[in-house]
Write an enzyme that holds these catalytic residues in place. Structure first.
Site, PDB file in Angstrom:
ATOM      1  N   GLY A  76       2.661   2.158  10.822  1.00 40.13           N
ATOM      2  CA  GLY A  76       3.602   3.257  10.627  1.00 40.13           C
ATOM      3  C   GLY A  76       4.320   3.676  11.897  1.00 40.13           C
ATOM      4  O   GLY A  76       4.963   4.716  11.948  1.00 40.13           O
ATOM      5  N   GLU A 108      -6.811   4.442   8.054  1.00 38.60           N
ATOM      6  CA  GLU A 108      -6.679   5.879   7.765  1.00 38.60           C
ATOM      7  C   GLU A 108      -7.950   6.414   7.137  1.00 38.60           C
ATOM      8  O   GLU A 108      -8.327   7.562   7.335  1.00 38.60           O
ATOM      9  CB  GLU A 108      -5.446   6.112   6.870  1.00 38.60           C
ATOM     10  CG  GLU A 108      -4.161   5.948   7.670  1.00 38.60           C
ATOM     11  CD  GLU A 108      -2.993   5.373   6.911  1.00 38.60           C
ATOM     12  OE1 GLU A 108      -2.983   5.444   5.670  1.00 38.60           O
ATOM     13  OE2 GLU A 108      -2.079   4.842   7.572  1.00 38.60           O
ATOM     14  N   HIS A 131      -9.448   0.928   5.102  1.00 36.39           N
ATOM     15  CA  HIS A 131      -8.159   1.104   5.775  1.00 36.39           C
ATOM     16  C   HIS A 131      -8.368   2.018   6.989  1.00 36.39           C
ATOM     17  O   HIS A 131      -9.195   2.924   6.943  1.00 36.39           O
ATOM     18  CB  HIS A 131      -7.141   1.710   4.803  1.00 36.39           C
ATOM     19  CG  HIS A 131      -5.762   1.722   5.374  1.00 36.39           C
ATOM     20  ND1 HIS A 131      -5.340   2.703   6.242  1.00 36.39           N
ATOM     21  CD2 HIS A 131      -4.726   0.857   5.242  1.00 36.39           C
ATOM     22  CE1 HIS A 131      -4.097   2.429   6.603  1.00 36.39           C
ATOM     23  NE2 HIS A 131      -3.701   1.320   6.014  1.00 36.39           N
ATOM     24  N   ASN A 136       0.871  -1.184   0.000  1.00 39.03           N
ATOM     25  CA  ASN A 136       0.000   0.000   0.000  1.00 39.03           C
ATOM     26  C   ASN A 136       0.900   1.224   0.000  1.00 39.03           C
ATOM     27  O   ASN A 136       1.506   1.561   1.013  1.00 39.03           O
ATOM     28  CB  ASN A 136      -0.873  -0.066   1.279  1.00 39.03           C
ATOM     29  CG  ASN A 136      -1.683   1.196   1.492  1.00 39.03           C
ATOM     30  OD1 ASN A 136      -1.759   2.059   0.617  1.00 39.03           O
ATOM     31  ND2 ASN A 136      -2.291   1.305   2.667  1.00 39.03           N
ATOM     32  N   GLU A 169      -5.128  -5.100  10.770  1.00 37.92           N
ATOM     33  CA  GLU A 169      -4.102  -4.089  10.981  1.00 37.92           C
ATOM     34  C   GLU A 169      -4.384  -3.340  12.279  1.00 37.92           C
ATOM     35  O   GLU A 169      -5.186  -2.401  12.288  1.00 37.92           O
ATOM     36  CB  GLU A 169      -4.094  -3.091   9.817  1.00 37.92           C
ATOM     37  CG  GLU A 169      -3.826  -3.720   8.465  1.00 37.92           C
ATOM     38  CD  GLU A 169      -3.333  -2.694   7.456  1.00 37.92           C
ATOM     39  OE1 GLU A 169      -2.238  -2.885   6.942  1.00 37.92           O
ATOM     40  OE2 GLU A 169      -4.034  -1.697   7.211  1.00 37.92           O
ATOM     41  N   SER A 228       3.659  -2.255  10.322  1.00 40.93           N
ATOM     42  CA  SER A 228       5.113  -2.320  10.481  1.00 40.93           C
ATOM     43  C   SER A 228       5.717  -3.665  10.082  1.00 40.93           C
ATOM     44  O   SER A 228       6.645  -4.167  10.732  1.00 40.93           O
ATOM     45  CB  SER A 228       5.519  -1.944  11.919  1.00 40.93           C
ATOM     46  OG  SER A 228       5.111  -0.620  12.206  1.00 40.93           O
ATOM     47  N   LYS A 250       0.184   4.275  -0.287  1.00 48.56           N
ATOM     48  CA  LYS A 250      -0.436   5.463   0.346  1.00 48.56           C
ATOM     49  C   LYS A 250      -0.210   6.719  -0.516  1.00 48.56           C
ATOM     50  O   LYS A 250      -0.143   6.617  -1.733  1.00 48.56           O
ATOM     51  CB  LYS A 250       0.067   5.622   1.784  1.00 48.56           C
ATOM     52  CG  LYS A 250      -0.159   4.341   2.602  1.00 48.56           C
ATOM     53  CD  LYS A 250       0.030   4.519   4.081  1.00 48.56           C
ATOM     54  CE  LYS A 250      -0.218   3.190   4.786  1.00 48.56           C
ATOM     55  NZ  LYS A 250      -0.099   3.287   6.239  1.00 48.56           N
TER      56      LYS A 250
END
Ligand code: PGA
Length: 250
Positions: free
Chosen positions: A172, A96, A94, A9, A166, A212, A11
């Protein structure tokens, strides 16, 4: 032998030229990779990356998708437009999107159903925040995201669906869930699928881990019985990192 599904991904990173360079490096590096590999560049680079990976084993993915096929939806991208560019998979829900842009389970579910109706393969992302985990709500939160995300999905369409677990606190941040912790949540998700669709469907469901993932921890995560692949963010931005993750068996 199990088949793993490793997805990158990208991003909101990379110009078109940078995306093409990375895609070409991955085609060279992953020519003999036995796993299923997907990359999801930014919308602006999809067309060029689609050309760059043509004829290779790498699948083209999108990072999101609008909930309608066409019409007055300023700023949204239709599944028709994605298919037009050779996109086959789409990341939906996701964290985010959920946490920074307010996407609800209902909206994510609408997109999952639309993706399936349009022949795209959704990756349904689920995961708890640190606060939810510490409050003992991990299973309630993840269970709800799985049930609501799959609402109305027919058993015969399930094979096209991947779930990505996730944990939000691991994305991240450099903090990875331990392989055992991740595996336990994957087993829980498999149990939820078994309750909805039966044991055989649960066993067949591909559940990726994300948060990660890097070359150093990929093999250890993939060795767990319930972890069937990875959704990789930061480490997917360089061929020298993503290559070894996808090639974790060699
Ligand atoms: P990360 O991101 O690998 O940078 O933690 C994973 C993701 O958000 O899909």
């Amino acid at each position: 032998m199990r088949n793993y599904y490793i997805a990158g991904n990208w991003k909101m990173h990379k110009t078109v030229a940078e995306s093409v360079a990375l895609a070409k490096a991955l085609v060279a590096e992953l020519g003999s990779c036995g796993e299923r590999v997907m990359i999801a560049p930014a919308f602006t680079a999809l067309s060029a990356v689609s050309e760059a990976i043509k004829g290779s084993r790498i699948v083209l993915g999108a990072q999101n998708m609008g909930p309608e096929t066409q019409g007055a939806h300023t700023g949204e991208v239709s599944p028709w437009m994605l298919k037009d560019l050779g996109v086959r998979a789409v990341i939906l829900g996701h964290s985010e999107r959920r946490h920074s842009y307010g996407e609800s389970d209902a909206l994510v579910n609408k997109k999952v159903l639309l993706a399936l109706a349009e022949g795209l393969e959704p990756i349904l992302c689920v995961g708890e925040t640190l606060e939810e985990r510490e409050a003992g709500r991990l299973e309630a939160v993840v269970g709800t995201q799985v049930r609501e995300g799959l609402k109305g999905v027919r058993a015969e369409d399930l094979a096209a669906v991947t779930i990505a677990y996730e944990p939000v606190w691991a994305i991240g941040t450099g903090k990875t869930a331990t392989p055992d912790d991740a595996d336990a949540v994957h087993a829980y998700i498999r149990g939820v699928i078994a309750g909805l669709y039966g044991e055989a469907a649960a066993k067949a469901m591909c559940i990726q881990y994300g948060g990660s993932v890097k070359p150093e921890n990929a093999a250890e995560l993939m060795a767990k019985p319930n972890i069937d692949g990875a959704l990789v963010g930061g480490a997917s931005l360089k061929a020298e990192n993503f290559g070894p993750i996808a090639n974790f068996r060699s």
